[in-house]
Design a protein around this motif. Structure first.
Motif, short mmCIF file in Angstrom:
data_model
loop_
_atom_site.label_atom_id
_atom_site.label_comp_id
_atom_site.label_asym_id
_atom_site.label_seq_id
_atom_site.Cartn_x
_atom_site.Cartn_y
_atom_site.Cartn_z
N ASP A 226 0.71 -1.20 0.07
CA ASP A 226 -0.02 0.01 -0.06
C ASP A 226 0.84 1.29 0.11
N ASP A 227 0.27 2.41 -0.18
CA ASP A 227 0.91 3.91 -0.22
C ASP A 227 1.68 3.90 1.01
N GLY A 228 1.03 3.72 2.20
CA GLY A 228 1.80 3.93 3.42
C GLY A 228 3.35 2.93 3.50
N VAL B 136 4.86 2.25 0.82
CA VAL B 136 5.86 2.81 -0.05
C VAL B 136 6.60 4.10 0.49
N VAL B 137 5.89 4.75 1.13
CA VAL B 137 6.58 5.98 1.90
C VAL B 137 7.68 5.22 3.02
N SER C 209 4.03 -1.31 -6.18
CA SER C 209 3.02 -0.43 -5.34
C SER C 209 1.44 -0.76 -5.95
N LEU C 210 0.47 -0.15 -5.47
CA LEU C 210 -0.83 -0.46 -5.91
C LEU C 210 -1.03 -0.03 -7.38
N ARG C 211 -0.16 0.86 -7.86
CA ARG C 211 -0.17 1.31 -9.38
C ARG C 211 0.75 0.57 -10.22
N GLU D 101 4.08 0.31 -9.86
CA GLU D 101 5.19 0.74 -10.03
C GLU D 101 6.29 0.08 -9.39
N VAL E 160 8.99 -0.69 -6.81
CA VAL E 160 9.37 -0.08 -5.79
C VAL E 160 10.89 -0.57 -5.30
#
Length: 372
Positions: free
Chosen positions: A286-288, A290-291, A322-324, A326, A328
């Motif tokens: 998830d995006d979190g 990734v950060v 990532s969800l998109r 990408e 990572v």
């Protein structure tokens, strides 16, 4: 040399058979006691030390009453089994005298080639170090023949340095270091005090046989220095009976021959991870997460995973997306794909309850993670 060893926090020390057994006379209590005292001093200085020690076969020969080294592999393996008892007992006794714990670890090269066993060995050694215990490592000669065939654990010392991401490898031997030629035959031979590990000219200089007790020689040590440099560890080859050699090296004194690693430790590991390992599967995060990975340099935790793709095992290299879609990162999986699916979206504290065991709290530890 002054700065390399002075700044080293994690050090692998390798000692050869002729030193450990006083030229084959049996385990040398005084010599081992001297090294153990120095390792305790290094630990008191905030450093972590791993000992890679030869000598089991030579000690076994003494205990069995064999005057000459046998040629049959099964006899050599039997000698190793007998001698390892005395070797481990001596290190335990001498380290305990200085308030240090010890652990016997027998490894094979296959343990470090298999990704799952690699992670298991790495986790065990790092855990021992975290508990202020000195791992004493030897080749498992009872079941494999690598040391018997190829040399006095020099290669194993380099592989252990790679495994634990050591800052330095110190090879203690019965020679002062590397010369440009054999000083016994060539009076013009010069001592090599500092060089770059992996320089092809060094292997030409180091040609020659080992002692009658071990089977190594300077050539195996030079090759070990090249291997250690692959993960960014510099190597020192020095005389093992030099007074306080380990303490003086870490105080910045120039002793022996220094083989400088051309690549920084972090860069070397990341390059190895990025270039030489085939991807076996993928986890989508998830995006979190990734950060956490990109901006904070954190490990990948199961709670951040939303999907597991493919079939992979513990120790395999997997992609992180990532969800998109990408890319990572990539890294070594601490859990197989089936296990990863069960713990995805769950906090690390629940891994044991879900799986019935816990390998690590992370899916991929940050040390085993390469960002895209």
């Amino acid at each position: 040399m002054n700065e390399v060893l002075k700044n080293a926090r994690r050090i692998v020390v390798k000692v050869g058979s002729s030193l450990v057994t006083n030229e084959g006379r049996g385990v040398d209590a005084e010599a081992i006691g001297t090294w153990c005292r120095q390792m305790a001093a290094l630990a008191a200085d905030g450093r972590e030390v791993i000992m890679v020690s030869s000598g089991a076969i030579a000690e076994g020969m003494k205990r069995l009453g064999w005057a000459t080294r046998p040629k049959e592999l099964h006899e050599l393996q039997a000698a190793a089994a007998v001698g390892q008892m005395g070797l481990a007992q001596m290190y335990e006794t001498k380290l305990r005298e200085h308030g240090m714990g010890s652990a016997q670890v027998l490894l094979t090269h296959a343990d470090l080639a298999d990704r799952e066993r690699y992670l298991n060995a790495r986790s065990t050694l790092l855990t021992l170090l975290s508990h202020k215990v000195v791992p004493v490592i030897n080749e498992n000669d009872t079941v494999v023949t690598d040391e018997i065939k190829f040399g006095d654990n020099d290669t194993l010392g380099a592989l252990v340095a790679n495994l634990v991401e050591a800052d330095a490898l110190v090879i203690l031997t019965d020679q002062k270091g590397l010369y440009s030629a054999d000083p016994r035959k060539d009076p013009t031979a010069r001592f090599i005090d500092v060089c770059t590990a992996g320089d092809p000219a060094l292997e030409q200089m180091a040609g020659g046989a080992g002692s009658g007790v071990g089977t190594g020689g300077m050539i195996t040590k030079v090759i070990a220095a090249r291997r250690a440099a692959g993960s960014g560890a510099s190597t020192v080859i020095a005389w093992g009976r030099e007074p306080d050699v380990l303490v003086r090296l870490t105080q910045g004194e120039s002793i022996g021959s220094l083989f400088m690693a051309a690549t920084a430790k972090l860069t070397a590991r990341k390059q190895w991870m990025a270039d030489h390992l085939q991807l076996r599967g993928t986890v989508v995060i998830d995006d979190g997460a990734v950060v956490k990975l990109r901006d904070e340099g954190k490990s990948l935790l199961p709670i951040g995973m939303v999907e597991v793709i493919g079939d992979f095992h513990r120790g395999d290299v997997i992609a992180v997306r990532s969800l998109r879609g990408e890319h990572v990162a990539r890294g070594l999986a601490n859990y197989a794909s089936g296990e990863a699916r069960l713990i995805a979206r769950k906090p690390s504290s629940e891994i044991g309850a879900v799986l019935g065991f816990t390998n690590e709290p992370e899916m991929i530890h940050r040390d085993n993670l390469v960002l895209a």
